[in-house]
Design an enzyme around this catalytic site. Structure first.
Site, PDB file in Angstrom:
ATOM      1  N   GLU A 166       0.822  -1.209   0.000  1.00 24.53           N
ATOM      2  CA  GLU A 166       0.000   0.000   0.000  1.00 24.53           C
ATOM      3  C   GLU A 166       0.864   1.271   0.000  1.00 24.53           C
ATOM      4  O   GLU A 166       0.767   2.092   0.911  1.00 24.53           O
ATOM      5  CB  GLU A 166      -0.882   0.049   1.257  1.00 24.53           C
ATOM      6  CG  GLU A 166      -1.850  -1.094   1.415  1.00 24.53           C
ATOM      7  CD  GLU A 166      -2.565  -1.051   2.761  1.00 24.53           C
ATOM      8  OE1 GLU A 166      -3.701  -1.554   2.827  1.00 24.53           O
ATOM      9  OE2 GLU A 166      -1.992  -0.541   3.748  1.00 24.53           O
ATOM     10  N   CYS A 205      -2.363  33.717   9.653  1.00 25.47           N
ATOM     11  CA  CYS A 205      -2.144  34.408  10.930  1.00 25.47           C
ATOM     12  C   CYS A 205      -1.797  33.446  12.058  1.00 25.47           C
ATOM     13  O   CYS A 205      -2.590  33.247  12.987  1.00 25.47           O
ATOM     14  CB  CYS A 205      -3.378  35.218  11.266  1.00 25.47           C
ATOM     15  SG  CYS A 205      -3.671  36.438  10.001  1.00 25.47           S
TER      16      CYS A 205
END
Ligand code: LLP
Length: 419
Positions: free
Chosen positions: A273, A346
């Site tokens: 995988e 921010c």
């Protein structure tokens, strides 16, 4: 290793000048090389050729439909973790018999949809989940196929947030629980027990932790055999590390050379995988310099990509190489200065590089954040109400817009104003 290379001091992806893409589609912009994606997939396939494994690309690492389609068309299966990823798998016409499904929190609805679709198997992470799968399959009068995900308690020596196979982590079941499950397998109606699954973590650069886990798993397979449990599959997960900076990860051949003999002995069908190994070095994030800010402490290069576009540096302290699209040839520009490359978000945690030695860059210049193909766009968000970036796929000298930049309208179109 990848197809992002300088030609006459300009960065190209395959045959396409990346600055042309940045100007055409604006920035921040993800750019992928289809050749690199395929090359990495085929390298793994070749290294494991004697076992003819099913390679299920891990959709979470890069879930763009064009990336998935490219891999599926070339013989990959898919490793999914949600109903949304199943939806994507169907969109690219992945054969259900090549889809495997892990996740510690599968919902009833997700299980139902997967059973109806006829996926190859679930990677089961708990006893309760197994009972739910059994209930759902019985109610649907269908068979559900499962592999039991083993947590082998092996430390893969990677970042602790992406360590998944130690006792402290939420994933899989320990050997004792697995033993109880197999001893009581008759109690789980409409469930076929096909095999075992193990995935110990991500960005693992050494083969030893994989081998240690596999040895424990193999001993357990032998024990199960003695108990009369015959399995068909062993899913060895993903986790292969790539080069971000100076890592020296095992190559596909080195990895296969060490693990194939162990896997062969099991006589089981093997599933891999991989996510990062295939797409990690196959993509970059292109960003433009907005401001240069010198403070008493350091230089801040303020760019237009932030932690909402690429969260890995903020979340894991991950290192991504940063290169200019246009390499400067003048000496004065090549003086390196310690800088932070920061985004417009921010938060002080919003950075792409910290205390990095970087040559002089000008406002308006473009930079490439390298090795951003895995867990880049797929982990991006709309934080600070920023539109998620566009994605482009390059094939030779051609390029395709494979995801449009989001618009402000996209940001609010599910919202309702009350009051
Ligand atoms: N299989 C399972 C069950 C997984 O949980 C994962 C990744 C993979 C396969 C693919 O692993 P890979 O080959 O890509 O290492 N966001 C983190 C990585 C999280 C990995 C989650 N699981 C990062 O940016 O480093």
């Amino acid at each position: 290793m990848h197809d992002f290379k300088y030609r006459d001091n300009e960065l190209y992806c395959e045959g396409v000048r990346i600055e042309d893409l940045a100007r055409k589609f604006s920035t921040p912009l993800y750019v992928y090389s289809s050749h690199t994606i395929l090359d990495h997939f085929l390298k793994l396939k070749k290294a494991f050729a004697t076992l003819k494994p099913l390679i299920c690309f891990s959709v979470k690492s890069n879930s763009n439909l064009s990336v998935l389609r490219l891999l599926v068309k070339n013989g990959a299966g898919l490793d999914i973790v949600s109903g949304g990823e199943l939806y994507r798998a169907k969109k690219v016409h992945a054969a259900p018999s090549r889809i495997v499904y892990a996740s510690v929190g599968k919902s009833r609805q997700e299980i139902e949809e997967s059973v109806k679709t006829g996926i190859l198997f679930f990677n089961v992470e708990s006893l309760q989940e197994l009972s739910l799968i059994s209930d759902v399959a019985t109610a649907l009068k269908k068979q559900a196929r499962v592999c039991i995900r083993i947590n082998p308690n092996i430390d893969p020596h990677t970042h602790r947030y992406i360590t998944t196979g130690t006792v402290e982590s939420k994933f899989g079941v320990d050997f004792d629980t697995a033993r109880i499950i197999f001893l009581n397998r008759e109690n789980f109606k409409n469930v076929q027990f096909l095999g075992l699954h193990v995935h110990i973590g991500s960005q693992i650069t050494q083969v030893d932790p994989f081998l240690a886990a596999l040895r424990r798993i193999c001993r357990f397979i032998d024990e199960l055999k003695r108990m009369g449990v015959c399995l068909e599959y062993l899913n060895i997960g993903g986790g292969l590390g790539i080069i971000y900076k100076e890592e020296k990860p095992q190559t596909a051949e080195e990895f296969a050379h060490r693990v194939v003999p162990v896997l062969k002995k099991t006589g089981l069908k093997i599933i891999l995988e991989p996510g990062r190994f295939i797409v990690g070095n196959s993509g970059i994030l292109v960003t433009q310099v907005r401001y240069i800010k010198e403070t008493q402490a350091k230089r801040f290069i303020v760019v237009d990509a932030g932690m909402n576009d690429l969260v890995r540096p903020s979340l894991y302290g991950a290192y991504h190489e940063i290169q200019p699209l246009l390499k400067s040839v003048t000496c004065d520009k090549n003086i390196l200065k310690k800088s932070d490359v920061v985004g417009p978000i921010c938060e002080s945690g919003d950075f792409l590089a910290k205390d990095r030695l970087i040559p002089w860059v000008d406002v308006g210049e473009y930079l490439a954040v390298m090795s951003a193909g895995a867990y880049g766009f797929s982990m991006s968000s709309n934080y600070n109400s920023r539109c998620r970036s566009a994605e482009v796929m390059v094939k030779g000298s051609k390029f395709y817009l494979i995801r449009e930049r989001e618009s402000f309208e996209d940001l609010v179109n599910k919202e309702k104003v009350t009051g």
